[in-house]
Design an enzyme around this catalytic site. Structure first.
Site, PDB file in Angstrom:
ATOM      1  CG  HIS A   7      -1.833   1.094   1.381  1.00  0.00           C
ATOM      2  ND1 HIS A   7      -1.773   1.997   2.417  1.00  0.00           N
ATOM      3  CD2 HIS A   7      -2.890   1.466   0.613  1.00  0.00           C
ATOM      4  CE1 HIS A   7      -2.748   2.879   2.287  1.00  0.00           C
ATOM      5  NE2 HIS A   7      -3.441   2.577   1.204  1.00  0.00           N
ATOM      6  NE  ARG A   8      -1.861   5.788   0.956  1.00  0.00           N
ATOM      7  CZ  ARG A   8      -2.433   6.467   1.938  1.00  0.00           C
ATOM      8  NH1 ARG A   8      -1.688   7.198   2.747  1.00  0.00           N
ATOM      9  NH2 ARG A   8      -3.741   6.429   2.116  1.00  0.00           N
ATOM     10  CD  GLU A  34      -3.096   2.025  -3.038  1.00  0.00           C
ATOM     11  OE1 GLU A  34      -4.073   2.778  -3.191  1.00  0.00           O
ATOM     12  OE2 GLU A  34      -2.078   2.372  -2.375  1.00  0.00           O
ATOM     13  CG  ASP A  36      -2.943   6.765  -3.633  1.00  0.00           C
ATOM     14  OD1 ASP A  36      -4.070   6.283  -3.531  1.00  0.00           O
ATOM     15  OD2 ASP A  36      -1.995   6.477  -2.867  1.00  0.00           O
ATOM     16  CG  HIS A  49      -3.455   9.175  -0.263  1.00  0.00           C
ATOM     17  ND1 HIS A  49      -4.168   9.976   0.614  1.00  0.00           N
ATOM     18  CD2 HIS A  49      -4.225   8.071  -0.471  1.00  0.00           C
ATOM     19  CE1 HIS A  49      -5.303   9.377   0.918  1.00  0.00           C
ATOM     20  NE2 HIS A  49      -5.374   8.221   0.279  1.00  0.00           N
ATOM     21  CD  GLU A 106      -7.414   5.362  -4.179  1.00  0.00           C
ATOM     22  OE1 GLU A 106      -8.250   6.168  -3.739  1.00  0.00           O
ATOM     23  OE2 GLU A 106      -6.675   4.665  -3.449  1.00  0.00           O
ATOM     24  CE  LYS A 108      -6.755   9.780  -3.147  1.00  0.00           C
ATOM     25  NZ  LYS A 108      -7.385   8.932  -2.090  1.00  0.00           N
ATOM     26  CG  ASP A 226       0.124   0.784   5.509  1.00  0.00           C
ATOM     27  OD1 ASP A 226      -0.182   1.114   4.360  1.00  0.00           O
ATOM     28  OD2 ASP A 226      -0.466   1.224   6.520  1.00  0.00           O
TER      29      ASP A 226
END
Length: 242
Positions: A7-8, A34, A36, A49, A106, A108, A226
């Site tokens: 995640h990120r 993942e 953004d 993000h 993703e 945003k 994470d």
């Protein structure tokens, strides 16, 4: 086997949505990333993000008000000693050509309508030949339907915070091949039934040991976490031995 998406990037140890976090996630053995994306004032796709740069960088203000050359001058590593720049999506996709990682992009665009964002993202994915390794997600479900209409070969997945009734039916209705729900909103039965209906389930953001155990036990499609190292350690306990 349940896939592990960082995640990120490896954000529990490295500055989120930076190339270092992505490099370290790959080194750790994550199956995917993942990240953004937002658009700068001059229309460049950057990986960050928040709509504002305040929380994660040395700057202040909205991403949409920065020129690309100026947003690149900010330090995206507020806590560490090493300066990190905000990556461009191009930078990430170029690097992805050197590995086999999957990537969840993703969009945003839930709060700000970034005109043309979908077209720009899809053009880059196609130019880099990554259509089979990318999943496009967003809380803006109109946006992912638009993506499907632009390029049906690229997988889409709606993000949502609340429990949906028969989420596989909803996913099928918008031609999505997966759902990305908040991990705490899904019962075991809903996860299983969704996958039985050939819709991938990739809950976010799963960091707690008990939650990871539960999802690996169910053989959930993927987890978004994470801490990919912790997730990998726990997943090993569920891997079938010859």
């Amino acid at each position: 086997m349940t896939e592990i998406f960082a995640h990120r990037g490896y954000s529990s140890l490295f500055a989120e949505n930076t190339m270092s976090a992505f490099y370290e996630a790959e080194k750790a053995g994550a199956d995917g990333l993942e990240l953004d994306v937002q658009l700068t004032k001059d229309g460049e796709l950057v990986v960050i993000h928040d709509e504002k740069v305040n929380r994660t960088t040395s700057g202040n203000g909205f991403v949409k008000d920065f020129l690309f050359k100026d947003i690149r001058k900010l330090n995206a590593n507020k806590k560490g000693l090493k300066k990190e720049t905000i990556p461009s999506l191009i930078e990430v996709l170029e690097w992805m050509q050197t590995n086999t990682l999957l990537c969840n992009i993703e969009l945003k665009n839930g709060l700000l309508a970034y005109e043309g964002m979908e077209e720009k993202v899809i053009e880059l994915i196609q130019n880099y030949g990554l259509t089979d390794r990318i999943i496009i997600s967003s809380f803006n479900h109109y946006s992912i339907v638009h993506c499907y209409r632009l390029a049906s070969e690229i997988e889409t997945a709606p993000l949502f915070l609340e429990g949906l009734f028969m989420p596989w039916v909803y996913a099928q209705s918008i031609r999505a091949k997966g759902i990305h729900p908040k991990y705490s909103t899904l019962s075991d039965e809903i996860i299983t039934r969704t996958m039985e209906n050939e819709i991938a389930v990739r809950p976010y953001t799963v960091n707690n040991d008990a939650d990871l155990h539960r999802l690996f036990r169910l053989n959930c499609t993927s987890v978004i976490t994470d801490d990919p190292v912790k997730a990998l350690r726990i997943r090993k306990q569920y891997e079938k031995r010859p």
